[in-house]
Motif scaffolding. Structure first.
Motif, mmCIF file in Angstrom:
data_model
loop_
_atom_site.group_PDB
_atom_site.id
_atom_site.type_symbol
_atom_site.label_atom_id
_atom_site.label_comp_id
_atom_site.label_asym_id
_atom_site.label_seq_id
_atom_site.Cartn_x
_atom_site.Cartn_y
_atom_site.Cartn_z
ATOM 1 N N TYR A 243 -8.720 -56.405 91.733
ATOM 2 C CA TYR A 243 -10.145 -56.060 91.764
ATOM 3 C C TYR A 243 -10.758 -56.244 90.373
ATOM 4 O O TYR A 243 -11.778 -56.893 90.204
ATOM 5 C CB TYR A 243 -10.350 -54.611 92.223
ATOM 6 C CG TYR A 243 -11.795 -54.189 92.086
ATOM 7 C CD1 TYR A 243 -12.723 -54.548 93.055
ATOM 8 C CD2 TYR A 243 -12.239 -53.495 90.958
ATOM 9 C CE1 TYR A 243 -14.068 -54.207 92.902
ATOM 10 C CE2 TYR A 243 -13.567 -53.157 90.802
ATOM 11 C CZ TYR A 243 -14.481 -53.518 91.775
ATOM 12 O OH TYR A 243 -15.813 -53.188 91.616
ATOM 13 N N ASN B 90 -11.058 -59.835 89.302
ATOM 14 C CA ASN B 90 -12.123 -60.574 89.975
ATOM 15 C C ASN B 90 -13.508 -60.124 89.544
ATOM 16 O O ASN B 90 -14.417 -60.937 89.394
ATOM 17 C CB ASN B 90 -11.964 -60.442 91.493
ATOM 18 C CG ASN B 90 -10.959 -61.444 92.005
ATOM 19 O OD1 ASN B 90 -11.306 -62.580 92.294
ATOM 20 N ND2 ASN B 90 -9.699 -61.051 92.075
ATOM 21 N N GLU C 92 -7.174 -50.514 102.035
ATOM 22 C CA GLU C 92 -7.396 -51.538 101.016
ATOM 23 C C GLU C 92 -7.573 -52.943 101.602
ATOM 24 O O GLU C 92 -7.900 -53.880 100.881
ATOM 25 C CB GLU C 92 -6.237 -51.530 100.001
ATOM 26 C CG GLU C 92 -6.165 -50.234 99.211
ATOM 27 C CD GLU C 92 -5.344 -50.363 97.930
ATOM 28 O OE1 GLU C 92 -5.433 -51.401 97.260
ATOM 29 O OE2 GLU C 92 -4.617 -49.413 97.618
ATOM 30 N N PRO D 21 -9.925 -54.219 103.606
ATOM 31 C CA PRO D 21 -11.257 -54.823 103.431
ATOM 32 C C PRO D 21 -11.471 -55.385 102.018
ATOM 33 O O PRO D 21 -12.117 -56.421 101.850
ATOM 34 C CB PRO D 21 -12.213 -53.653 103.710
ATOM 35 C CG PRO D 21 -11.437 -52.744 104.614
ATOM 36 C CD PRO D 21 -10.016 -52.837 104.124
ATOM 37 N N ALA D 22 -10.910 -54.710 101.013
ATOM 38 C CA ALA D 22 -11.048 -55.214 99.640
ATOM 39 C C ALA D 22 -10.278 -56.519 99.468
ATOM 40 O O ALA D 22 -10.756 -57.463 98.818
ATOM 41 C CB ALA D 22 -10.546 -54.168 98.645
ATOM 42 N N LYS E 116 -12.268 -59.229 101.071
ATOM 43 C CA LYS E 116 -13.467 -59.532 100.284
ATOM 44 C C LYS E 116 -13.106 -60.435 99.098
ATOM 45 O O LYS E 116 -13.802 -61.423 98.821
ATOM 46 C CB LYS E 116 -14.069 -58.211 99.789
ATOM 47 C CG LYS E 116 -15.339 -58.371 99.038
ATOM 48 C CD LYS E 116 -16.481 -57.673 99.728
ATOM 49 C CE LYS E 116 -17.754 -57.867 98.935
ATOM 50 N NZ LYS E 116 -18.941 -57.871 99.755
ATOM 51 N N ILE E 117 -12.036 -60.090 98.426
ATOM 52 C CA ILE E 117 -11.629 -60.901 97.270
ATOM 53 C C ILE E 117 -11.179 -62.283 97.727
ATOM 54 O O ILE E 117 -11.518 -63.303 97.120
ATOM 55 C CB ILE E 117 -10.516 -60.185 96.474
ATOM 56 C CG1 ILE E 117 -11.095 -58.968 95.749
ATOM 57 C CG2 ILE E 117 -9.868 -61.131 95.475
ATOM 58 C CD1 ILE E 117 -10.089 -58.138 95.005
#
Lengths: 89, 911
Positions: B69, B72, B182, B184-185, B188-189
């Protein structure tokens, strides 16, 4: 001591995560499942989800962080914010 | 087919035995009925190590998004920066922000992520896997409403692999577990890197290669199975720990500041990249600061943990950790303990930059010797205390996971990370380099047997005999290490290859093993400690195994026989050669032609992938650590390292190819007993047997014949009875010579993105299982889907009938210094080398092979019955270790196709 309702062990400062399922209680050194019920010694670990700068939350646990110099960037509520200078509770 | 159906049918091994043609799975006698344990099983690690290792054995391989995270977010924030500086900023912030993790009882700290066995995805390299599974993972995450509390005892079959989702844990790539919250994260990344990752950009540009379509077909048919540019772009190389150990991070900061001022605005005669030096040094400065914060955060965490205990020992541990981290965040380590902790940080930092495997400590005992020598002399440490630290290091290194896709982690690596620690060898001036600390490192491998770091001995005639015997004892515990290498052969290869870049013989002697068996060049550096000077080796090369990986040699022969057509997938891979193939020479010519076309297109495409990687995802951390980037002011993508000609071509299934050549030449062209069409028909019919996948067994003897499969008995019998490699029979070995003379030379005609020639690398890792599954039956009698012989010099299981020395003569019929490596696996029954005499016999056997000009040999010292038992009851064998190709791994964490092959290897009952 904090309200433990809806919290899990990896939301607690006294929890040492071992893997995605379990970890050690720093007080007892015993292995506990992350999702098992928290005890009265629960102390909230800084995470995005308990930061005032975490806004526009979605049902997926995502949201926006408005507390750092880039002003706004997506974030996820479960991320530990132990070393985040912008964490604000 | 049901289990009962299978039991009623005949297996190949039984059929051959009935005909008196049994395959020879035991040599030199017969193993006793009862299981025989290995020696030295009573050795134990120190209590604190044992406790941490037990924890490891019960830990799931887990990923978290924290590091990724911050990487990014910062990367996005600096969108318009100079690329190298942008990446450095992103890495620096990720290190500074990632939460430290210390497990009570640890003395050596630092984890890749906030889990004991943690890692994290790097979609900047390749995001396709996540996107392909995005919906599946998301749905899985939504479903994860159950409690995980009942799942603590889930570890068992599969070891620490999270092979299926459970509770609130979602399985990724069949190995890693991630918290459902985690996912969804992660998605997303991953989406952010769509069409931007090294994988996607590399693919976009590699399509410009005119023959790209051929590359696609080669990959789809598993003639080759690995794109190295975006999967594991670094690794299979030797670390340099030198700079922080010599200067400390503050010293490096000062050096970079000085250099930055010196080069700012100056091209210094280099109009192309001279100006880049400014950005490189500025990037190093950013990165060092991030690293320093990360180390200091560990000091803080150690201090924080003191509140939880009154145990004076634990309090002392935390004081020791915090004092150490505070010091080494800035200064040169003062003690052996501080140096060990510095190594742990440096190694982890390196692993967090890229998806990489095979990041090898190299000759660590020689690097750490100054601290050990001075601490022992001053009474600051005892050998027993040093041993405990070495055991702790073993557990920490075993905790390293590499996050990559299922195909790479499972199909190639078997979940291993290949951190190879080498002992022995010679000094720059040709003296034995062995020291007392290396004895302890070998001993730690015995008291704390676990996969990492795997151990290698660089054997030379000058190495003290007692050290050789200590290593032979270690081999007998059955962990498969140390692997034995001929220092002379390695030096010859290194010197021959890198002379073009100015290497001297003295420099060649600094080499070590990177990854499994990858001979990797280094340099000597002068280290100062306590008023004394030491010369220590330091890795100084590009990854010593990237490039064209892995070409299935038997599959190319299949292409030759079927006119470039893959019957498994229905793809016309190569242009049909249209030849009648009326002689073996003609087969050989087409074989070489198809092989060269394969290398050519893969080399070009991989060059582009690596070029995208060096432009957009360049390596800064190792550039900071390894000679001569800091001197030159260039990262490795701009050839900052001392040695840059490291790209290679890796092959798989060599011995099946050799045996297939033998059978074809003899049965078709010399004896004229069958036609090529007879062979084609038999191969397509799998000689009348079921496919390996149909019966879920992958060793030859276990294959099951169809009820109507008798038609091919004669040809199959003749194929199996044709001469085989491994028996000192020139009728077979001459095809190996033919192959090696061509393969090792043709490699030099291809060029890496650095404009330097390639070389060959001949170890199969785990690809002999995966690529075997994609290969039809072969003319040597091997059946469809069964695992190839491992590596390059091991005999095909059951075909080495004349004992070890005959096998050695076959293996050394060619000059092994032509290749970066070769690989020989042997399986020995524990009774064959029991006791002191057994140890001497083992050492003599090894020396006999290496003296003949071999490059490498390694052993499984294990009763095959134990492996069979472990296959049936994996939960009872969580800690059983075996040697696969160039690495040691937990039995329960390797795939069945490899397990079957290891079981099937010829077991030597006496030597």
């Amino acid at each position: 001591m904090s309200n433990t309702k809806g919290s899990k062990h990896d939301d607690c400062k006294n929890f040492i995560p071992v893997d995605a399922a379990k970890g050690l209680c720093a007080w007892t050194n015993e292995m506990i499942a992350i999702d098992s019920e928290c005890c009265p010694k629960f102390e909230e670990l800084p995470k995005c989800k308990n930061c005032k700068s975490f806004v526009d939350r979605t049902k997926d646990g995502l949201g926006n962080c408005v507390g750092l110099e880039d002003k706004s960037f997506w974030a996820y509520g479960e991320m530990p914010a132990v070393n985040c200078q912008g964490w604000n509770n | 087919m049901t289990e009962l159906d299978l039991q009623r049918k005949k297996k190949l091994g039984d059929i051959l035995a009935e005909k008196g043609l049994g395959m020879n799975f035991q040599y030199g006698g017969k193993a006793p009925e009862e299981i025989v344990d290995r020696e030295f099983q009573d050795l134990k690690p120190h209590p604190r190590v044992e406790k941490l290792y037990d924890l490891y054995l019960n830990t799931l391989s887990s990923v978290s998004m924290e590091f990724g995270y911050w990487y990014n977010r910062t990367y996005a924030q600096h969108e318009y920066e100079i690329p190298v500086y942008r990446r450095a900023k992103a890495l620096a912030v990720a290190f500074a922000k990632t939460t430290p993790l210390i497990i009570p009882g640890e003395l050596i700290v630092c984890c890749k992520a906030r889990y004991y066995r943690g890692s994290f995805p790097m979609p900047q390299l390749s995001e396709g896997f996540f996107l392909a599974h995005e919906d599946e993972m998301y749905q899985e995450a939504l479903k994860r409403g159950g409690e995980s509390s009942g799942e603590l005892s889930r570890v068992g079959a599969g070891g620490g692999n999270v092979t299926e989702s459970f509770g609130k844990i979602v399985s990724i790539a069949g190995k890693f577990g991630i918290r459902a919250e985690e996912v969804p994260a992660l998605n997303k990344i991953a989406k952010a890197w769509y069409k931007k990752s090294v994988d996607d950009l590399g693919n976009r540009w590699e399509r410009e290669v005119p023959e790209y379509d051929l590359k696609e077909k080669i990959m789809r048919t598993m003639i080759c199975m690995f794109d190295s540019g975006y999967t594991l772009p670094q690794g299979r190389e030797v670390m340099s720990y030198y700079y922080p150990l010599e200067y400390g991070f503050d010293g490096l900061l000062a050096m970079c500041e000085e250099k930055k001022a010196e080069v700012a605005g100056n091209a210094s005669g280099d109009g192309i990249s001279g100006m880049d030096r400014l950005y490189f040094y500025a990037s190093c400065i950013e990165l060092i600061k991030g690293i320093q914060t990360w180390i200091e955060n560990y000091a803080k965490e150690a201090r924080r943990l003191k509140q939880y205990t009154h145990d004076p020992k634990l309090l002392a541990d935390y004081d020791k950790i915090s004092a150490c981290c505070e010091w080494i965040a800035h200064k040169q380590p003062r003690t052996f303990y501080e140096a060990m902790q510095m190594i742990q940080f440096m190694h982890t930092i390196t692993l967090n930059e890229d998806a990489l495997s095979g990041m090898s400590p190299g000759r660590l005992g020689q690097v750490l010797w100054p601290w050990f020598e001075q601490d022992v002399a001053a009474g600051r440490i005892t050998e027993d205390e040093a041993l405990e630290l070495l055991e702790l290091q073993r557990v920490k290194f075993t905790c390293f996971d590499v996050f990559a896709s299922f195909g790479v982690v499972g199909g190639v690596l078997s979940g291993n990370t290949f951190n190879n620690l080498a002992v022995g060898g010679l000094t720059r001036t040709g003296e034995p380099a062995t020291n007392r600390l290396e004895y302890l490192m070998i001993h730690a491998g015995m008291t704390m047997p676990c996969p990492q770091p795997t151990l290698s001995i660089l054997w030379d005639e000058k190495i003290p005999e007692d050290f050789v015997l200590k290593c032979a004892e270690c081999t007998k515990i059955g962990t498969g290490y140390p692997a034995w290498f001929s220092f002379r052969m390695g030096t010859e290869f290194i010197w021959n290859h890198y002379q073009k870049e100015g290497m001297t013989l003295e420099e060649a002697r600094s080499y070590a093993i990177g990854g499994c068996l990858e001979t990797a060049p280094a340099v000597w550096k002068v280290l100062h400690l306590g008023g004394k000077e030491y010369e220590v080796p330091a890795g100084a090369s590009q990854p010593a195994a990237v490039g064209v990986h892995f070409i299935s040699n038997p599959k190319i022969l299949e292409m030759v026989l079927f006119n470039g057509y893959d019957n498994r997938t229905g793809i016309q891979v190569f242009e049909p050669h249209g030849k009648k193939l009326e002689s073996f020479d003609e087969i050989w010519e087409v074989y070489k032609d198809y092989y060269a076309k394969t290398i050519d297109v893969l080399c070009k495409c991989n060059n582009i992938q690596h070029d995208i990687w060096r432009k957009n995802n360049m390596c800064i951390i190792q550039s900071l650590f390894k000679p001569d980037c800091l001197d030159k002011g260039h990262h490795i993508g701009d050839m900052g390292y001392r040695w840059n000609g490291t790209y290679n071509i890796e092959s798989c299934g060599t011995i099946n190819m050799v045996n297939a050549f033998v059978a074809l030449d003899k049965l078709v062209f010399q004896d004229k007993k069958y036609t090529l069409d007879d062979f084609r028909k038999a191969i397509l019919a799998n000689f009348g047997f079921y496919k390996a996948d149909e019966i879920d067994s992958f060793s030859l003897a276990e294959q099951v014949k169809k009820d109507d499969g008798d038609e091919f008995d004669a040809i199959h019998g003749d194929c199996l009875q044709a001469p085989k490699y491994g028996n000192d029979d020139i009728a077979a070995d001459k095809y190996l010579i033919l192959w090696e003379k061509w393969f090792t030379k043709v490699a030099h005609t291809f060029e890496s993105l650095f404009g330097l020639e390639l070389y060959t690398c001949q170890n199969s890792v785990s690809t002999h299982g995966t690529q075997g599954r994609a290969c039809l039956a072969t003319p040597d009698g091997r059946l469809y889907g069964t695992t190839f012989a491992d590596g390059s010099m091991s005999a095909y299981p059951g075909t080495d009938r004349n004992g070890p020395y005959a096998l050695f003569k076959s293996a050394t019929c060619w000059d092994q210094s032509w290749s970066q490596n070769s690989q020989m696996n042997m399986k020995i029954h524990p009774l064959a080398i029991k006791g002191e005499n057994g140890t001497r016999h083992l050492a003599d056997l090894i020396k006999a092979y290496l003296r003949r000009g071999a490059h490498h040999i390694q052993f499984n010292v294990c009763d095959s019955k134990v492996m069979r038992q472990a296959q049936a009851n994996p939960e009872q064998h969580r800690d059983l270790l075996v040697r696969v190709a160039g690495f040691t791994q937990y039995w329960v964490e390797i795939g069945k196709h490899i397990q079957d092959e290891v079981i099937a290897r010829t077991e030597y009952e006496s030597i």
